[in-house]
Design a protein around this motif. Structure first.
Motif, PDB file in Angstrom:
ATOM      1  N   ALA A   7      -5.982  14.773  13.654  1.00 55.00           N
ATOM      2  CA  ALA A   7      -6.726  15.323  14.795  1.00 55.00           C
ATOM      3  C   ALA A   7      -5.843  16.128  15.739  1.00 55.00           C
ATOM      4  O   ALA A   7      -6.087  17.315  15.950  1.00 55.00           O
ATOM      5  CB  ALA A   7      -7.433  14.194  15.562  1.00 55.00           C
ATOM      6  N   SER A   8      -4.824  15.503  16.310  1.00 52.99           N
ATOM      7  CA  SER A   8      -3.970  16.181  17.287  1.00 52.99           C
ATOM      8  C   SER A   8      -2.602  15.524  17.311  1.00 52.99           C
ATOM      9  O   SER A   8      -2.502  14.296  17.411  1.00 52.99           O
ATOM     10  CB  SER A   8      -4.609  16.093  18.677  1.00 52.99           C
ATOM     11  N   ARG A   9      -1.579  16.343  17.263  1.00 54.19           N
ATOM     12  CA  ARG A   9      -0.210  15.813  17.314  1.00 54.19           C
ATOM     13  C   ARG A   9       0.061  15.067  18.608  1.00 54.19           C
ATOM     14  O   ARG A   9       0.918  14.199  18.666  1.00 54.19           O
ATOM     15  CB  ARG A   9       0.800  16.942  17.167  1.00 54.19           C
ATOM     16  N   ARG A  10      -0.678  15.406  19.643  1.00 60.25           N
ATOM     17  CA  ARG A  10      -0.516  14.766  20.951  1.00 60.25           C
ATOM     18  C   ARG A  10      -0.750  13.251  20.861  1.00 60.25           C
ATOM     19  O   ARG A  10      -0.143  12.473  21.601  1.00 60.25           O
ATOM     20  CB  ARG A  10      -1.493  15.401  21.943  1.00 60.25           C
ATOM     21  N   ILE A  11      -1.589  12.833  19.940  1.00 63.19           N
ATOM     22  CA  ILE A  11      -1.891  11.412  19.775  1.00 63.19           C
ATOM     23  C   ILE A  11      -0.640  10.619  19.404  1.00 63.19           C
ATOM     24  O   ILE A  11      -0.505   9.452  19.764  1.00 63.19           O
ATOM     25  CB  ILE A  11      -3.019  11.218  18.731  1.00 63.19           C
ATOM     26  N   LEU A  12       0.289  11.269  18.736  1.00 66.48           N
ATOM     27  CA  LEU A  12       1.542  10.612  18.375  1.00 66.48           C
ATOM     28  C   LEU A  12       2.265  10.116  19.624  1.00 66.48           C
ATOM     29  O   LEU A  12       2.812   9.015  19.650  1.00 66.48           O
ATOM     30  CB  LEU A  12       2.429  11.569  17.580  1.00 66.48           C
ATOM     31  N   PHE A  13       2.241  10.912  20.684  1.00 64.46           N
ATOM     32  CA  PHE A  13       2.953  10.569  21.916  1.00 64.46           C
ATOM     33  C   PHE A  13       2.113   9.728  22.872  1.00 64.46           C
ATOM     34  O   PHE A  13       2.648   8.902  23.603  1.00 64.46           O
ATOM     35  CB  PHE A  13       3.432  11.850  22.609  1.00 64.46           C
ATOM     36  N   VAL A  14       0.811   9.929  22.843  1.00 66.19           N
ATOM     37  CA  VAL A  14      -0.079   9.216  23.761  1.00 66.19           C
ATOM     38  C   VAL A  14      -0.392   7.810  23.252  1.00 66.19           C
ATOM     39  O   VAL A  14      -0.504   6.876  24.043  1.00 66.19           O
ATOM     40  CB  VAL A  14      -1.382  10.017  23.974  1.00 66.19           C
ATOM     41  N   GLN A  15      -0.530   7.649  21.943  1.00 63.59           N
ATOM     42  CA  GLN A  15      -0.957   6.368  21.391  1.00 63.59           C
ATOM     43  C   GLN A  15       0.132   5.705  20.539  1.00 63.59           C
ATOM     44  O   GLN A  15       0.465   4.545  20.766  1.00 63.59           O
ATOM     45  CB  GLN A  15      -2.219   6.552  20.551  1.00 63.59           C
ATOM     46  N   ALA A  16       0.653   6.409  19.559  1.00 59.32           N
ATOM     47  CA  ALA A  16       1.582   5.777  18.612  1.00 59.32           C
ATOM     48  C   ALA A  16       2.907   5.400  19.265  1.00 59.32           C
ATOM     49  O   ALA A  16       3.418   4.295  19.029  1.00 59.32           O
ATOM     50  CB  ALA A  16       1.825   6.703  17.421  1.00 59.32           C
ATOM     51  N   LEU A  17       3.474   6.270  20.083  1.00 61.27           N
ATOM     52  CA  LEU A  17       4.775   5.981  20.689  1.00 61.27           C
ATOM     53  C   LEU A  17       4.718   4.771  21.622  1.00 61.27           C
ATOM     54  O   LEU A  17       5.556   3.869  21.490  1.00 61.27           O
ATOM     55  CB  LEU A  17       5.327   7.220  21.397  1.00 61.27           C
ATOM     56  N   PRO A  18       3.753   4.710  22.559  1.00 63.78           N
ATOM     57  CA  PRO A  18       3.686   3.488  23.385  1.00 63.78           C
ATOM     58  C   PRO A  18       3.465   2.221  22.551  1.00 63.78           C
ATOM     59  O   PRO A  18       4.053   1.172  22.833  1.00 63.78           O
ATOM     60  CB  PRO A  18       2.500   3.742  24.319  1.00 63.78           C
ATOM     61  N   GLY A  19       2.645   2.327  21.521  1.00 64.57           N
ATOM     62  CA  GLY A  19       2.433   1.181  20.640  1.00 64.57           C
ATOM     63  C   GLY A  19       3.705   0.771  19.924  1.00 64.57           C
ATOM     64  O   GLY A  19       3.999  -0.425  19.790  1.00 64.57           O
ATOM     65  N   ALA A  20       4.468   1.748  19.467  1.00 68.51           N
ATOM     66  CA  ALA A  20       5.722   1.458  18.759  1.00 68.51           C
ATOM     67  C   ALA A  20       6.744   0.816  19.693  1.00 68.51           C
ATOM     68  O   ALA A  20       7.449  -0.132  19.306  1.00 68.51           O
ATOM     69  CB  ALA A  20       6.286   2.737  18.144  1.00 68.51           C
ATOM     70  N   ILE A  21       6.823   1.308  20.919  1.00 69.88           N
ATOM     71  CA  ILE A  21       7.749   0.720  21.896  1.00 69.88           C
ATOM     72  C   ILE A  21       7.362  -0.731  22.174  1.00 69.88           C
ATOM     73  O   ILE A  21       8.220  -1.623  22.200  1.00 69.88           O
ATOM     74  CB  ILE A  21       7.780   1.561  23.187  1.00 69.88           C
ATOM     75  N   ALA A  22       6.066  -0.977  22.362  1.00 71.98           N
ATOM     76  CA  ALA A  22       5.603  -2.350  22.595  1.00 71.98           C
ATOM     77  C   ALA A  22       5.870  -3.227  21.378  1.00 71.98           C
ATOM     78  O   ALA A  22       6.305  -4.382  21.521  1.00 71.98           O
ATOM     79  CB  ALA A  22       4.106  -2.345  22.943  1.00 71.98           C
ATOM     80  N   LEU A  23       5.640  -2.705  20.182  1.00 72.69           N
ATOM     81  CA  LEU A  23       5.884  -3.464  18.963  1.00 72.69           C
ATOM     82  C   LEU A  23       7.366  -3.859  18.843  1.00 72.69           C
ATOM     83  O   LEU A  23       7.696  -5.010  18.548  1.00 72.69           O
ATOM     84  CB  LEU A  23       5.445  -2.675  17.731  1.00 72.69           C
ATOM     85  N   VAL A  24       8.254  -2.912  19.090  1.00 73.91           N
ATOM     86  CA  VAL A  24       9.686  -3.214  19.024  1.00 73.91           C
ATOM     87  C   VAL A  24      10.048  -4.278  20.066  1.00 73.91           C
ATOM     88  O   VAL A  24      10.800  -5.225  19.770  1.00 73.91           O
ATOM     89  CB  VAL A  24      10.532  -1.930  19.211  1.00 73.91           C
ATOM     90  N   ALA A  25       9.490  -4.160  21.258  1.00 72.74           N
ATOM     91  CA  ALA A  25       9.780  -5.155  22.305  1.00 72.74           C
ATOM     92  C   ALA A  25       9.298  -6.547  21.886  1.00 72.74           C
ATOM     93  O   ALA A  25       9.989  -7.540  22.110  1.00 72.74           O
ATOM     94  CB  ALA A  25       9.124  -4.735  23.624  1.00 72.74           C
ATOM     95  N   VAL A  26       8.123  -6.621  21.276  1.00 73.13           N
ATOM     96  CA  VAL A  26       7.596  -7.912  20.802  1.00 73.13           C
ATOM     97  C   VAL A  26       8.506  -8.482  19.726  1.00 73.13           C
ATOM     98  O   VAL A  26       8.848  -9.677  19.741  1.00 73.13           O
ATOM     99  CB  VAL A  26       6.145  -7.767  20.279  1.00 73.13           C
ATOM    100  N   LEU A  27       8.929  -7.646  18.787  1.00 75.77           N
ATOM    101  CA  LEU A  27       9.807  -8.115  17.708  1.00 75.77           C
ATOM    102  C   LEU A  27      11.162  -8.585  18.245  1.00 75.77           C
ATOM    103  O   LEU A  27      11.681  -9.621  17.808  1.00 75.77           O
ATOM    104  CB  LEU A  27       9.988  -7.028  16.661  1.00 75.77           C
ATOM    105  N   VAL A  28      11.715  -7.859  19.198  1.00 71.79           N
ATOM    106  CA  VAL A  28      13.002  -8.264  19.795  1.00 71.79           C
ATOM    107  C   VAL A  28      12.828  -9.569  20.569  1.00 71.79           C
ATOM    108  O   VAL A  28      13.655 -10.486  20.460  1.00 71.79           O
ATOM    109  CB  VAL A  28      13.566  -7.146  20.700  1.00 71.79           C
ATOM    110  N   ALA A  29      11.746  -9.683  21.326  1.00 71.22           N
ATOM    111  CA  ALA A  29      11.494 -10.910  22.087  1.00 71.22           C
ATOM    112  C   ALA A  29      11.282 -12.096  21.167  1.00 71.22           C
ATOM    113  O   ALA A  29      11.725 -13.208  21.470  1.00 71.22           O
ATOM    114  CB  ALA A  29      10.269 -10.726  22.992  1.00 71.22           C
TER     115      ALA A  29
END
Length: 122
Positions: free
Chosen positions: A97-119
């Motif tokens: 759909a839009s490359r913008r979704i990578l930064f608006v949705q996927a990146l915040p999700g990935a950052i949260a996922l990494v934080a959960v895994l580290v925690a």
């Protein structure tokens, strides 16, 4: 680190609640049409589809919130599962759909996922 992870997951949940509101209730408004780059005609023709997408975003938000409030091991597992779903949905949306979704949705999700895994590894 657990608190940081839960805050990040909570922020991703709030983002998906915001997306739910836009897609389910505000889809045909000028502001949301501009955000999604659609015309009034297209928004009117696709409002049922957008509402369906919004509902799915609501399910993601609900799962993320469940992960934050549930005790472990369920909470930890839910946060991993639903942040991974957000990342996958964001990557798919960016590809289709839009490359913008990578930064608006996927990146915040990935950052949260990494934080959960580290925690979780502490």
């Amino acid at each position: 680190m657990r608190v940081v992870a839960e805050v990040l997951v909570g922020l991703v949940a709030l983002l998906h609640i915001y997306i739910l509101v836009m897609e389910m209730f505000l889809w045909t408004t000028p502001r949301v049409r501009a955000a999604f780059g659609s015309t009034a005609e297209f928004a009117e023709q696709t409002k049922v589809l957008a509402a369906n997408q919004g509902l799915y975003n609501g399910f993601l938000a609900t799962g993320l919130i469940w992960g934050v409030i549930a005790s472990d091991p369920v909470g930890f597992a839910a946060m991993i599962f639903f942040t991974a779903c957000v990342v996958i949905a964001g990557i798919y949306g960016a590809a289709t759909a839009s490359r913008r979704i990578l930064f608006v949705q996927a990146l915040p999700g990935a950052i949260a996922l990494v934080a959960v895994l580290v925690a979780g590894s502490n």
